[in-house]
Design a protein around this motif. Structure first.
Motif, PDB file in Angstrom:
ATOM      1  N   UNK A   1       0.808  -1.220   0.000  1.00  0.00           N
ATOM      2  CA  UNK A   1       0.000   0.000   0.000  1.00  0.00           C
ATOM      3  C   UNK A   1       0.842   1.271   0.000  1.00  0.00           C
ATOM      4  N   UNK A   2       2.071   1.174   0.444  1.00  0.00           N
ATOM      5  CA  UNK A   2       2.912   2.367   0.475  1.00  0.00           C
ATOM      6  C   UNK A   2       3.356   2.806  -0.922  1.00  0.00           C
ATOM      7  N   UNK A   3       3.081   1.984  -1.930  1.00  0.00           N
ATOM      8  CA  UNK A   3       3.387   2.349  -3.313  1.00  0.00           C
ATOM      9  C   UNK A   3       2.304   3.236  -3.921  1.00  0.00           C
ATOM     10  N   UNK A   4       1.185   3.421  -3.222  1.00  0.00           N
ATOM     11  CA  UNK A   4       0.051   4.173  -3.753  1.00  0.00           C
ATOM     12  C   UNK A   4       0.030   5.594  -3.215  1.00  0.00           C
TER      13      UNK A   4
ATOM     14  N   UNK B   1       0.997   7.474   0.179  1.00  0.00           N
ATOM     15  CA  UNK B   1       0.865   6.679   1.394  1.00  0.00           C
ATOM     16  C   UNK B   1       2.229   6.315   1.966  1.00  0.00           C
ATOM     17  N   UNK B   2       3.277   6.516   1.185  1.00  0.00           N
ATOM     18  CA  UNK B   2       4.642   6.289   1.670  1.00  0.00           C
ATOM     19  C   UNK B   2       4.953   7.171   2.878  1.00  0.00           C
ATOM     20  N   UNK B   3       4.172   8.232   3.085  1.00  0.00           N
ATOM     21  CA  UNK B   3       4.370   9.093   4.262  1.00  0.00           C
ATOM     22  C   UNK B   3       4.192   8.304   5.551  1.00  0.00           C
ATOM     23  N   UNK B   4       3.485   7.181   5.474  1.00  0.00           N
ATOM     24  CA  UNK B   4       3.234   6.361   6.659  1.00  0.00           C
ATOM     25  C   UNK B   4       3.989   5.036   6.604  1.00  0.00           C
ATOM     26  N   UNK B   5       4.994   4.958   5.749  1.00  0.00           N
ATOM     27  CA  UNK B   5       5.795   3.727   5.648  1.00  0.00           C
ATOM     28  C   UNK B   5       6.327   3.358   7.037  1.00  0.00           C
TER      29      UNK B   5
ATOM     30  N   UNK C   1       4.928  -3.448   7.013  1.00  0.00           N
ATOM     31  CA  UNK C   1       5.592  -3.732   5.743  1.00  0.00           C
ATOM     32  C   UNK C   1       4.727  -3.366   4.543  1.00  0.00           C
ATOM     33  N   UNK C   2       3.518  -2.842   4.781  1.00  0.00           N
ATOM     34  CA  UNK C   2       2.640  -2.420   3.701  1.00  0.00           C
ATOM     35  C   UNK C   2       1.763  -3.519   3.140  1.00  0.00           C
ATOM     36  N   UNK C   3       1.839  -4.690   3.724  1.00  0.00           N
ATOM     37  CA  UNK C   3       1.026  -5.821   3.255  1.00  0.00           C
ATOM     38  C   UNK C   3      -0.277  -5.894   4.062  1.00  0.00           C
TER      39      UNK C   3
END
Length: 169
Positions: A4-7, A19-23, A134-136
């Motif tokens: 999800x961090x790729x979006x 959404x990478x702001x919340x990685x 991990x974004x999964x």
């Protein structure tokens, strides 16, 4: 897209929020509506945000008008939603979660965590997706599942170590 961090997602002002702001954080992604029977869940979602924020937990709200026309507001009304319901978590622009126009993030969420009996479609407002550091996608919860009932799953996710930069995360 792997996680999800790729979006990125649209804010009510039209700006895209990566959404990478919340990685590295645990996310609870929820399709919300301001005129739904489940709208009182805003209070429970805010309580989760407050309880776990310091541990790296974020609620992200995505208004959707596909279920009974229960989110008819324009961008200004959606922006005011945070004040109206007393939430401090981000409430994004209205999107679609089902059909050909489903927002790419939601297509990804549904692929990663199908609903009951393997169905992909979102059934109603306040469907919740728990996403690990991990974004999964860890799990999907039906609208009837109250935010307070998610505390154990959230705590387990928060206990997972943050991904290190060395492993490519």
């Amino acid at each position: 897209m792997n996680d999800v961090f790729d979006f990125a997602a649209p804010l009510p002002d039209g700006e895209e929020q990566p959404l990478a702001a919340w990685r590295g954080d645990v996310l609870l992604i929820v399709n919300v509506a301001s005129e739904c029977g489940f709208t009182p869940q805003y209070e429970g979602l805010q309580a989760l945000q407050e309880r776990y924020a310091e541990r790296g937990f974020r609620v992200l709200g995505f208004p959707c008008n596909q279920f009974g026309g229960q989110e008819p507001g324009d961008a200004d009304q959606i922006r005011a939603c945070g004040l109206r319901f007393g939430v401090s978590f981000p409430v994004f622009a209205r999107i679609e979660v089902n059909g050909d126009a489903a927002y790419p993030l939601y297509r990804h969420l549904k692929d990663q965590a199908p609903g009951a009996l393997g169905t992909r479609g979102i059934k109603w407002n306040f469907t919740k997706f728990l996403v690990g550091r991990d974004g999964r996608v860890i799990d999907r919860f039906a609208p009837q599942k109250k935010p307070a009932d998610l505390t154990r799953a959230i705590e387990v996710a928060l206990d997972e170590p943050r991904p290190s930069a060395a492993n490519g995360s």
